[in-house]
Design an enzyme around this catalytic site. Sequence first.
Site, mmCIF file in Angstrom:
data_model
loop_
_atom_site.group_PDB
_atom_site.id
_atom_site.type_symbol
_atom_site.label_atom_id
_atom_site.label_comp_id
_atom_site.label_asym_id
_atom_site.label_seq_id
_atom_site.Cartn_x
_atom_site.Cartn_y
_atom_site.Cartn_z
ATOM 1 N N HIS A 109 0.878 -1.164 0.000
ATOM 2 C CA HIS A 109 0.000 0.000 0.000
ATOM 3 C C HIS A 109 0.920 1.219 0.000
ATOM 4 C CE1 HIS A 109 -3.214 -2.794 1.817
ATOM 5 N NE2 HIS A 109 -3.462 -2.598 0.529
ATOM 6 N N GLU A 165 1.503 -5.310 10.718
ATOM 7 C CA GLU A 165 1.119 -3.900 10.795
ATOM 8 C C GLU A 165 2.102 -3.214 11.740
ATOM 9 O OE1 GLU A 165 -1.420 -2.376 9.263
ATOM 10 O OE2 GLU A 165 -2.187 -4.163 8.258
ATOM 11 N N GLU A 224 1.635 3.355 3.056
ATOM 12 C CA GLU A 224 2.096 2.705 4.286
ATOM 13 C C GLU A 224 3.604 2.506 4.151
ATOM 14 O OE1 GLU A 224 -0.423 -0.769 4.636
ATOM 15 O OE2 GLU A 224 -2.234 0.445 4.465
HETATM 16 C C1 GEM Z 1 -4.918 -4.813 5.863
HETATM 17 S S1 GEM Z 1 -3.694 -5.975 5.868
HETATM 18 C C2 GEM Z 1 -4.684 -7.482 5.799
HETATM 19 C C3 GEM Z 1 -5.042 -7.955 7.130
HETATM 20 N N1 GEM Z 1 -5.851 -9.107 6.974
HETATM 21 C C4 GEM Z 1 -7.080 -9.199 7.408
HETATM 22 N N2 GEM Z 1 -7.742 -10.279 7.091
HETATM 23 N N3 GEM Z 1 -7.608 -8.278 8.123
HETATM 24 C C5 GEM Z 1 -5.533 -4.661 4.516
HETATM 25 O O1 GEM Z 1 -4.958 -5.000 3.498
HETATM 26 O O2 GEM Z 1 -6.670 -4.205 4.520
HETATM 27 C C6 GEM Z 1 -4.611 -3.509 6.492
HETATM 28 C C7 GEM Z 1 -3.625 -2.693 5.773
HETATM 29 O O3 GEM Z 1 -3.892 -2.196 4.710
HETATM 30 O O4 GEM Z 1 -2.517 -2.533 6.277
HETATM 31 ZN ZN ZN Z 2 -1.836 -2.070 4.143
#
Ligand code: GEM
Ligand code: ZN
Length: 442
Positions: free
Chosen positions: A163, A366, A166
């Site tokens: 992302h 995270e 991030e």
């Molecule tokens: C999350 S990362 C995925 C986490 N997995 C679940 N099943 N919640 C995303 O991709 O939405 C958060 C992020 O973007 O960091």
């Molecule tokens: Zn993410």
Amino acid sequence: SEKEITVDKKDLSTDASMITKDGNMEPIVNSDTKIAKVLDMTTDNSDKTTEFAPPATTAPYQFADDLDLERPLESLVSIINRLKDSSHRAKTNFIEPTLSKHLTHDELTVTLKKFAEDYKSITRLYSIGKSVEGRDLWVMEVTDNPGIHEPGEPEFKYVANMHGNEVVGRVILMDLLQLLCENYGKDPMLSLMVNHTRIHLMMSMNPDGYADALEGDKQGVHGRQNAHHVDLNRNFPDQFAVTIKNKKQEPETLFMMAWIKQYPFVLSANLHGGSLVANYPYDDDPHTLGHSVYSKSPDDDVFKELAESYSLAHSTMHTGHPCPGTGMDNEYFPDGITNGAKWYSVAGGMQDWNYVHTNCFELTIELGCVKYPLGKNLPPYWTANEFSLLVFMAQVHKGVRGFVTDSATGQGMEGVSVLVKGITHPITTATDGDYWRLLAPG
Ligand code: GEM
Ligand code: ZN
């Protein structure tokens, strides 16, 4: 598969002391008679352990008790195990990285090229393809023989900035690169890690999104997607669901899939931001899209251990409160870990694709509540994650490993399924017949 072997976990041990050859370990071989040697637990016969000397210091090396150069992998695992204990963490004596800053794609490219040039003998910079807007998807390999798979040596990867907004993972992977390069040949533990692991670091999986993202963004979405406005963590083929977001794969996704299939990766983490938790498979299940229901993989116990290896070594993740004092205070993750689907269901994530389609176990980490911290606030992120990054990476040396060979020719056999009794998830041998099977104790 017609080539399949089954081993019984009770005959194995994941204890560090058992990583070497153990005469008591008689695996059950139930099919192909050509499989002579199933679990050769000898993990290293090379003489590479003399490549570095203990650090030139008058003080005794902190982990000297654990350091036995005749048994390098056991040394590495036992030193890393001691890093779970904060009093030991405080006593490491690394040359600390100084980078900890935001780099544009061009600056990142220049800096990576400089590392590859300055540390030629332990690095290799390669690109797995280009983003929609034509930016290279760089990977830095760090190991003692870059460019080749050494039979028996496990491969590990960290992927960051999927992302685009991030960014903490992107920053701390550069710090990790600097740490490994500058301490190689000086710190025995880090030298062992580099000598016995083929490490791949991808600082940005979404450089186009990054170019659009805004410094200071706490919980926003600007720059999250790729240049086609697709969320790459919804874009992978999913075991349960074809959705509008994953029915067609983006260029970045296709390059990732090809890359993950090309190398025999054993363990990986996908570094995100916006919360503080170690997330493990599965991310969804067949029935409950949109609900929060635990979705167990066959390796649930292993994944919990792996997630804890990260969270417990982190300065605050283990407390389980991702965003204290922000109004998102209600979220709580016991021990700083969560099953993905239990947190919230995600179809098309990269983590589950790794596990379902390859031998690679991946977690989604995270790294903090703020997605794009101000540059001046970056240094503490390295401090908070330094030992987690190392401890998690070292998990690649736990479990069992070996070679499957043809008894007639002695050749390694590729593509043989190795199954552990009670776990319905086979691991497949790599080109040299080598395999790695991560296991939880018990
Ligand atoms: C999350 S990362 C995925 C986490 N997995 C679940 N099943 N919640 C995303 O991709 O939405 C958060 C992020 O973007 O960091
Ligand atoms: Zn993410």
